[in-house]
Design a protein around this motif. Structure first.
Motif, short mmCIF file in Angstrom:
data_model
loop_
_atom_site.label_atom_id
_atom_site.label_comp_id
_atom_site.label_asym_id
_atom_site.label_seq_id
_atom_site.Cartn_x
_atom_site.Cartn_y
_atom_site.Cartn_z
N GLY A 229 0.80 -1.24 0.00
CA GLY A 229 0.00 0.00 0.00
C GLY A 229 0.82 1.27 0.00
O GLY A 229 0.27 2.35 -0.07
N THR A 230 2.14 1.17 0.05
CA THR A 230 2.94 2.40 0.10
C THR A 230 3.52 2.77 -1.26
O THR A 230 4.22 3.77 -1.37
N GLU A 231 3.22 1.96 -2.31
CA GLU A 231 3.96 2.14 -3.57
C GLU A 231 3.88 3.55 -4.14
O GLU A 231 4.82 4.02 -4.74
N HIS A 232 2.74 4.23 -3.93
CA HIS A 232 2.62 5.56 -4.52
C HIS A 232 2.87 6.68 -3.51
O HIS A 232 2.65 7.84 -3.80
N SER A 233 3.30 6.30 -2.30
CA SER A 233 3.64 7.33 -1.31
C SER A 233 5.03 7.87 -1.59
O SER A 233 5.82 7.25 -2.30
N TYR A 234 5.30 9.03 -1.03
CA TYR A 234 6.66 9.59 -1.11
C TYR A 234 7.39 9.27 0.20
O TYR A 234 6.76 9.11 1.25
N PRO A 235 8.73 9.15 0.14
CA PRO A 235 9.49 8.79 1.34
C PRO A 235 9.15 9.68 2.55
O PRO A 235 9.13 9.20 3.68
N GLU B 283 6.47 10.67 3.56
CA GLU B 283 5.24 10.30 4.25
C GLU B 283 5.44 9.10 5.18
O GLU B 283 4.55 8.74 5.94
N LEU B 284 6.60 8.42 5.06
CA LEU B 284 6.81 7.18 5.80
C LEU B 284 7.64 7.40 7.06
O LEU B 284 8.45 8.32 7.12
N SER B 285 7.45 6.51 8.04
CA SER B 285 8.24 6.59 9.27
C SER B 285 9.67 6.11 8.98
O SER B 285 9.94 5.50 7.95
N GLY B 286 10.57 6.38 9.92
CA GLY B 286 11.97 5.99 9.75
C GLY B 286 12.13 4.49 9.52
O GLY B 286 12.90 4.07 8.67
N GLY B 287 11.39 3.68 10.28
CA GLY B 287 11.50 2.23 10.14
C GLY B 287 11.05 1.77 8.77
O GLY B 287 11.70 0.94 8.13
N MET B 288 9.93 2.33 8.30
CA MET B 288 9.42 1.96 6.98
C MET B 288 10.40 2.36 5.89
O MET B 288 10.63 1.63 4.93
N ARG B 289 10.99 3.54 6.05
CA ARG B 289 11.95 3.99 5.04
C ARG B 289 13.14 3.04 4.96
O ARG B 289 13.67 2.78 3.89
N GLN B 290 13.57 2.51 6.12
CA GLN B 290 14.68 1.55 6.10
C GLN B 290 14.28 0.26 5.41
O GLN B 290 15.09 -0.38 4.76
N ARG B 291 13.01 -0.13 5.55
CA ARG B 291 12.55 -1.32 4.82
C ARG B 291 12.65 -1.08 3.32
O ARG B 291 13.08 -1.95 2.56
N VAL B 292 12.24 0.12 2.89
CA VAL B 292 12.33 0.47 1.46
C VAL B 292 13.79 0.39 1.01
O VAL B 292 14.11 -0.19 -0.02
N SER B 293 14.66 0.96 1.85
CA SER B 293 16.09 0.97 1.53
C SER B 293 16.64 -0.45 1.42
O SER B 293 17.46 -0.75 0.55
N PHE B 294 16.15 -1.34 2.29
CA PHE B 294 16.60 -2.73 2.24
C PHE B 294 16.08 -3.42 0.97
O PHE B 294 16.83 -4.14 0.30
N LEU B 295 14.82 -3.16 0.65
CA LEU B 295 14.25 -3.75 -0.56
C LEU B 295 15.02 -3.28 -1.80
O LEU B 295 15.30 -4.05 -2.71
N ARG B 296 15.39 -2.00 -1.78
CA ARG B 296 16.16 -1.47 -2.91
C ARG B 296 17.50 -2.20 -3.02
O ARG B 296 17.92 -2.57 -4.12
#
Lengths: 245, 252
Positions: free
Chosen positions: A117-123, A125-138
Motif C-alpha cells: 500500500g505504500t507504492e505511490h507514497s513519497y518517502p 510520508e513514511l516513518s523511519g522504520g518503513m523507510r529503512q525497509r524500502v532501503s533494504f528492498l532497494r
C-alpha cells in the motif's frame, strides 16, 4: 578478502588483513567509531581501491564500484522526489530494465517486505522504520548475493529498532542472502549474527572474530541467553583492555 | 496554517489600499494630473485605452517576455548543465557569467536597437540578458548541491556519470531552478519594458513613453499597471507550476 592493505595518506588502516565471509552467512562488524568500519565497507563495495591485496567476490576481484553488491546506507538515502515504487526500482533501471517491467517485478515484493500500500507514497510520508525497509528492498533488488548494511538502524528509536532487527532476521532467512552488517550496538550484533568481527585501533592486521552460539530461529528474548552473555562479557573485557571503553 | 496565510495577505492588501488612499489625496491636493495622476484617474484612463492596450501593446510585450524567458531557460539550464558536467567549462564561464552582470543593461539596450533594429529581437535581447543570470546561477548551484551519499550509492549500483546526472543531479536541482525562474519572470517584465522604452513601435513600455511626450500622466501609468499585473500573474503561474511538479516537497 585477501592480504588487504589500505591507507589514507600516510596513515595505514589495514595491513595485510585477510578475512572470509561464507555464502548465506550473517556477519557483523563492530567496533568503536573511527576504527575503520566504514573504510572496510568502502573497500568491499569498490568505492575505494586497496593499495595492495584484493577484495574477492565469488572468486572474482572487485575492482570498481558497480552493481555486484547491494548497499544499504546509514541513513535511508531515498530520493524524496520518487515514490516508494520508483525508489526501489532504481537499481533495476540502472541495469537497463524498462520501467514497466521493473515495476512488475518489484510490486509483488513490496508486500513481502512489509510495505504493502505504500507504492505511490513519497518517502517523506513514511516513518523511519518503513523507510529503512524500502532501503533494504532497494538493496535486495540489485540482485546481488551479498548485502552490505551500514548501521541501518542507528537513527531509529529503541523500540522500532528491536522490531526492525527481528524483521531483518526474518528477511534474511527468507531470501538466503549473505549479509555483512556494520553496527556500533553490541546487542544488535550479537542478536543478528552468525559471526562478529571486532575492529580496533588502526593499523589492523587482523580482526578479532567471535562465533555466536545461538541457534536459529531467534527471538529478542534470546539476547539474555547465558552463552550469549558469556560472549558479551568477553567482548567487553577486550574493549576495556584496549582502552576503548 | 491557512489562517496565517489569510492574515498575511490581509495585511499586505491593507497596506496597499492605504498607500492608494494617500496617493489619491495627495494627487487631488496637487491637482496637476500630468505630473501626478490619482489612482482613480489612472483606472479611468486604463478603461478608456483598453482597446489599444489590450489588443496591440499587451500582446507585443507578452511575446517579448515569453520568447525571452524561453531563450533564457534553454540557454541558462544548458550552460548550467555544461558547467556542472565539465570543470573546464565551469572555470571558463563562471567568472564571465558574474562579470556579465556588471554590464549596465540599460546602457547596452540602444546598441541592441542598432543591431536588431526595431524588431522584437532587440527587446528580447535585453530581457534575455537580465533573466539569464538568475536561472543559470540557481540551476548551477542546484546541480552542484547533489548529495554525495546518494551519488556513491548509485555508483555501487553501477550507475554511469550520465545516469547520475539524469536521475540524481537534475531532479535535485529542480527546486533551485524554480527559485531562479521566479526571480527571472519578474525581471523579464522589467527587461521587456526597458527594451521598449529605448526603441520600439509598439508594446506597453513604448506606449507609456509615448504618453509621457503628450503630458498624459494617467496614460503613462495605465500601461505600467498592466505591466505589473503581468509580472504578478507570471509569478503566480510559476508558483503553481512549481507546486505541481515538486508535489513531493509537501511531504518533507
Amino acid at each position: 578478502m585477501k592480504n588487504l592493505h589500505f591507507q589514507y595518506g600516510k596513515e595505514a588502516i589495514f595491513e595485510d588483513l585477510s578475512l572470509q565471509v561464507n555464502q548465506e552467512e550473517f556477519v557483523s562488524v563492530i567496533g568503536p567509531s573511527g576504527s575503520g568500519k566504514t573504510t572496510l565497507f568502502r573497500l568491499i563495495t569498490g568505492l575505494e581501491a586497496p593499495q595492495q591485496g584484493e577484495v574477492l567476490l565469488q572468486g572474482k576481484a572487485v575492482t570498481s564500484a558497480g552493481g555486484r553488491i547491494g548497499y544499504m546506507p546509514q541513513r535511508d538515502q531515498l530520493m524524496p522526489w520518487r515514490t516508494i515504487l520508483e525508489n526501489v526500482i532504481l537499481p533495476l533501471e540502472l541495469q537497463g530494465i524498462r520501467k514497466k517491467e521493473a515495476c512488475e517485478k518489484a510490486l509483488p515484493l513490496l508486500a513481502s517486505f512489509g510495505l504493502e500500500g505504500t507504492e505511490h507514497s513519497y518517502p517523506g510520508e513514511l516513518s523511519g522504520g518503513m523507510r529503512q525497509r524500502v532501503s533494504f528492498l532497494r538493496a535486495y533488488l540489485t540482485g546481488a548475493e551479498v548485502l552490505l548494511l551500514d548501521e541501518p538502524f542507528s537513527a531509529l528509536d529503541a523500540i522500532t529498532r528491536l522490531s526492525m532487527q527481528e524483521w531483518l532476521t526474518a528477511q534474511w532467512t527468507k531470501w538466503k542472502k549473505t549479509i555483512i552488517f556494520i553496527t556500533h550496538d553490541l546487542d544488535e550484533a550479537l542478536f543478528l549474527s552468525d559471526r562478529v568481527f571486532v575492529t580496533s585501533t588502526p593499523p589492523m592486521t587482523s580482526l578479532k572474530e567471535l562465533q555466536i552460539p545461538l541457534a536459529r530461529p531467534r527471538t529478542m528474548e534470546d539476547v539474555n541467553d547465558p552463552s550469549l552473555l558469556q560472549v558479551k562479557r568477553e567482548l567487553l573485557r577486550q574493549f576495556r583492555a584496549e582502552g576503548v571503553l | 496554517m491557512k489562517q496565517v496565510a489569510e492574515r498575511y495577505y490581509f495585511l499586505s492588501i491593507g497596506i496597499f489600499l492605504s498607500f492608494l488612499l494617500v496617493w489619491e489625496i495627495t494627487a487631488r491636493g496637487i491637482a496637476l494630473a500630468f505630473i501626478l495622476p490619482s489612482p482613480t484617474e489612472v483606472i479611468i484612463r486604463l478603461w478608456e485605452l483598453r482597446e489599444p492596450l489590450l489588443l496591440t501593446h499587451l500582446p507585443a510585450t507578452l511575446s517579448i517576455i515569453l520568447v525571452g524567458l524561453i531563450i533564457s531557460v534553454l540557454l541558462g539550464t544548458g550552460l548550467a548543465s555544461w558547467m556542472s558536467w565539465n570543470t573546464t567549462a565551469e572555470k571558463a564561464f563562471y567568472p564571465l557569467l558574474i562579470a556579465s552582470q556588471t554590464i549596465p543593461v540599460i546602457a547596452l539596450a540602444p546598441i541592441f536597437v542598432l543591431w536588431f533594429g526595431y524588431s522584437i529581437w532587440s527587446k528580447v535581447a535585453v530581457a534575455v540578458l537580465i533573466t539569464f543570470f538568475p536561472i543559470t546561477v540557481n540551476t548551477f548551484d542546484g546541480l552542484r548541491s547533489t548529495s554525495r551519499e546518494l551519488k556513491e550509492l548509485m555508483r555501487t549500483m553501477g550507475a554511469s556519470r550520465k545516469d547520475i546526472f539524469l536521475k540524481l543531479s537534475l531532479p535535485s536541482a529542480l527546486p533551485s531552478f524554480f527559485s531562479g525562474l521566479k526571480v527571472a519572470v519578474t525581471l523579464s517584465v522589467i527587461g521587456a519594458a526597458i527594451g521598449e522604452w529605448l526603441g520600439a513601435q509598439e508594446g506597453l513600455g513604448y506606449f507609456s513613453r509615448r504618453m509621457m511626450t503628450q503630458f498624459d500622466g494617467a496614460g503613462v501609468f495605465a500601461p505600467i499597471v498592466l505591466l505589473s499585473l503581468v509580472g504578478v500573474l507570471l509569478f503566480i503561474g510559476v508558483v503553481v507550476l512549481e507546486k505541481w511538479i515538486l508535489k513531493w516537497r509537501s511531504y518533507t
